[in-house]
Design a protein around this motif. Structure first.
Motif, PDB file in Angstrom:
ATOM      1  N   LEU A  71       1.206  -0.874   0.062  1.00  0.00           N
ATOM      2  CA  LEU A  71      -0.101  -0.030  -0.059  1.00  0.00           C
ATOM      3  C   LEU A  71       0.782   1.019  -0.196  1.00  0.00           C
ATOM      4  O   LEU A  71       0.614   1.896  -0.863  1.00  0.00           O
ATOM      5  N   ARG A  72       1.835   0.937   0.549  1.00  0.00           N
ATOM      6  CA  ARG A  72       2.933   2.048   0.443  1.00  0.00           C
ATOM      7  C   ARG A  72       3.626   2.753  -0.975  1.00  0.00           C
ATOM      8  O   ARG A  72       3.668   3.838  -1.279  1.00  0.00           O
ATOM      9  N   GLU A  73       3.309   1.819  -1.493  1.00  0.00           N
ATOM     10  CA  GLU A  73       4.405   2.214  -2.977  1.00  0.00           C
ATOM     11  C   GLU A  73       2.851   2.671  -4.209  1.00  0.00           C
ATOM     12  O   GLU A  73       3.445   3.808  -4.718  1.00  0.00           O
ATOM     13  N   LEU A  74       1.944   2.728  -3.253  1.00  0.00           N
ATOM     14  CA  LEU A  74       0.736   3.305  -4.040  1.00  0.00           C
ATOM     15  C   LEU A  74       0.642   4.113  -3.726  1.00  0.00           C
ATOM     16  O   LEU A  74       0.310   5.395  -5.000  1.00  0.00           O
ATOM     17  N   LEU A  75       0.895   4.411  -2.597  1.00  0.00           N
ATOM     18  CA  LEU A  75       0.938   5.965  -1.990  1.00  0.00           C
ATOM     19  C   LEU A  75       1.910   6.973  -2.597  1.00  0.00           C
ATOM     20  O   LEU A  75       1.441   7.813  -2.813  1.00  0.00           O
ATOM     21  N   SER A  76       2.991   5.957  -2.512  1.00  0.00           N
ATOM     22  CA  SER A  76       4.204   6.481  -2.872  1.00  0.00           C
ATOM     23  C   SER A  76       4.090   7.524  -4.304  1.00  0.00           C
ATOM     24  O   SER A  76       4.431   8.397  -5.105  1.00  0.00           O
ATOM     25  N   ASP A  77       3.612   6.697  -5.320  1.00  0.00           N
ATOM     26  CA  ASP A  77       3.016   6.819  -6.771  1.00  0.00           C
ATOM     27  C   ASP A  77       1.882   7.930  -6.675  1.00  0.00           C
ATOM     28  O   ASP A  77       2.363   8.809  -7.011  1.00  0.00           O
ATOM     29  N   LEU A  78       0.788   8.171  -5.522  1.00  0.00           N
ATOM     30  CA  LEU A  78       0.237   8.798  -6.139  1.00  0.00           C
ATOM     31  C   LEU A  78       0.808  10.360  -5.651  1.00  0.00           C
ATOM     32  O   LEU A  78       0.128  11.773  -5.846  1.00  0.00           O
ATOM     33  N   SER A  79       1.629  10.251  -4.183  1.00  0.00           N
ATOM     34  CA  SER A  79       2.393  11.689  -3.983  1.00  0.00           C
ATOM     35  C   SER A  79       3.110  11.923  -4.316  1.00  0.00           C
ATOM     36  O   SER A  79       3.049  13.302  -4.641  1.00  0.00           O
ATOM     37  N   ASP A  80       3.932  11.126  -5.191  1.00  0.00           N
ATOM     38  CA  ASP A  80       4.517  11.745  -6.813  1.00  0.00           C
ATOM     39  C   ASP A  80       3.982  12.662  -7.481  1.00  0.00           C
ATOM     40  O   ASP A  80       4.313  13.576  -8.164  1.00  0.00           O
ATOM     41  N   ASP A  81       2.528  12.021  -8.102  1.00  0.00           N
ATOM     42  CA  ASP A  81       1.422  12.887  -8.818  1.00  0.00           C
ATOM     43  C   ASP A  81       0.957  13.795  -8.236  1.00  0.00           C
ATOM     44  O   ASP A  81       0.066  14.342  -9.017  1.00  0.00           O
ATOM     45  N   GLY A  82       1.393  14.635  -7.153  1.00  0.00           N
ATOM     46  CA  GLY A  82       0.554  15.378  -6.360  1.00  0.00           C
ATOM     47  C   GLY A  82      -1.166  14.549  -6.470  1.00  0.00           C
ATOM     48  O   GLY A  82      -1.492  16.189  -6.193  1.00  0.00           O
ATOM     49  N   LEU A  83      -1.062  13.738  -6.072  1.00  0.00           N
ATOM     50  CA  LEU A  83      -2.502  13.656  -5.622  1.00  0.00           C
ATOM     51  C   LEU A  83      -2.906  13.480  -3.896  1.00  0.00           C
ATOM     52  O   LEU A  83      -4.107  13.449  -3.931  1.00  0.00           O
ATOM     53  N   VAL A  84      -1.869  12.642  -3.196  1.00  0.00           N
ATOM     54  CA  VAL A  84      -1.801  12.410  -1.858  1.00  0.00           C
ATOM     55  C   VAL A  84      -0.851  13.129  -0.932  1.00  0.00           C
ATOM     56  O   VAL A  84       0.385  13.251  -1.566  1.00  0.00           O
ATOM     57  N   GLU A  85      -1.104  13.217   0.157  1.00  0.00           N
ATOM     58  CA  GLU A  85      -0.347  13.942   1.046  1.00  0.00           C
ATOM     59  C   GLU A  85      -0.336  12.415   1.958  1.00  0.00           C
ATOM     60  O   GLU A  85      -1.647  11.835   2.299  1.00  0.00           O
ATOM     61  N   ILE A  86       1.336  12.349   2.533  1.00  0.00           N
ATOM     62  CA  ILE A  86       1.249  10.801   3.189  1.00  0.00           C
ATOM     63  C   ILE A  86       1.717  11.957   4.948  1.00  0.00           C
ATOM     64  O   ILE A  86       2.836  12.699   4.732  1.00  0.00           O
TER      65      ILE A  86
END
Length: 307
Positions: free
Chosen positions: A279-294
């Motif tokens: 799940l962290r890998e998916l979230l990291s991708d979304l963070s890189d795309d500017g879609l989510v904050e972690i």
């Protein structure tokens, strides 16, 4: 039932209740679902054989306005019935002839009393096993489980026991799943599931499929089926799970990893193959795309949509 195809290894009452409750809470409204008149149901079934359901509604209502009862249809001129069928573009005109003949049989041969079982209904002209069972189910609550293409797709995807069989016995399995004496609501419900949520391109989360917790296809991401011979590239892909994350976070202000994980896939386990690291890998991708904050604070990982 043959020994090589077993019933799904789940609490069947829970599985049954989940489907019926899903159907009864919200489903497509078709006027023939609000009647138990066998004549009206037979007309809808015959019309639906080659026509999209949304188009059938107007034709069905117009047909019943013109011939509101089985007696009225039996007394009609057959050429008028065929002409109506042709004008409405309802498929083979033979179906109109058979429907007119069946009405005459009910009036003359059965003294206006409709046969109620699938076997007896097949005595009517043009009424085969599927249509007979549908009328018995929806008019008299006395049918077997309906097994059409949509239902086969649902069963094949939902239960690994069917997926892993070389020759699934769909009728036997479907009948074993159906609650006794509830063919009307069950057949409506499972056909609705196949027509709305478990389409060729599935809409599991969007339509709130009630079987996601047990569904073999939902857990594995493999949505092939008898009428879906090749695996859609989107199903089970990272792109699909990224989309689920965005939708889940859109419904919540923020979520910790172990709150988010089960919303993304039913087989999420914190330390498993599809757990926190995945799940962290998916979230990291979304963070890189500017879609989510972690936010990593006090040993907790909390995520939210990028504002």
């Amino acid at each position: 039932m043959s020994e090589d195809v077993a019933l799904p290894d789940h609490d069947l009452e829970v599985v049954r209740s989940a489907l019926v409750e899903w159907y009864e809470s919200d489903h497509r409204e078709f006027p023939w679902r609000r009647t138990t008149d066998p004549y009206e149901i037979l007309v809808s079934e015959v019309m639906s054989q080659q026509t999209q359901l949304d188009r059938v509604v107007d034709a069905w209502e117009a047909f019943l306005d013109r011939w509101p009862t089985v007696d009225a249809l039996a007394a009609a001129d057959r050429s008028d019935v065929v002409g109506f069928w042709s004008d409405q573009r309802l498929g083979y005109n033979n179906r109109a002839r058979y429907l007119h003949e069946a009405a005459g049989q009910v009036v003359d041969d059965f003294d206006g009393e409709w046969p109620e079982t699938p076997g007896d209904l097949q005595e009517l002209m043009g009424v085969g096993p599927y249509t007979a069972n549908a009328v018995a189910s929806f008019a008299f609550d006395a049918g077997d489980a309906v097994v059409d293409t949509n239902v086969k797709r649902v069963l094949y995807r939902a239960f690994a026991e069917i997926d892993n069989s070389d020759d699934p016995e769909y009728e036997e399995i479907a009948n074993a799943l159906m609650p006794e004496g509830r063919s009307r609501v069950w057949n409506n419900a499972i056909m609705e599931l196949g027509g709305v949520a478990c389409q060729k391109t599935p809409r599991c989360d969007r339509e709130g499929c009630p079987w996601r917790e047990w569904c073999h296809a939902y857990q594995t991401g493999d949505f092939t089926a008898p009428d879906v011979p090749t695996q859609p590239s989107f199903e089970g892909s990272r792109r699909q799970f990224r989309g689920r994350i965005v939708r889940a976070l859109g419904e919540h202000d923020e979520l910790e990893l172990d709150e988010l994980g089960p919303l993304i896939r039913v087989d999420y386990t914190p330390d498993g193959d599809h757990g926190r690291d995945w799940l962290r890998e998916l979230l990291s991708d979304l963070s890189d795309d500017g879609l989510v904050e972690i936010d990593e604070t006090d040993g907790k990982t909390v995520t939210s949509l990028q504002q």
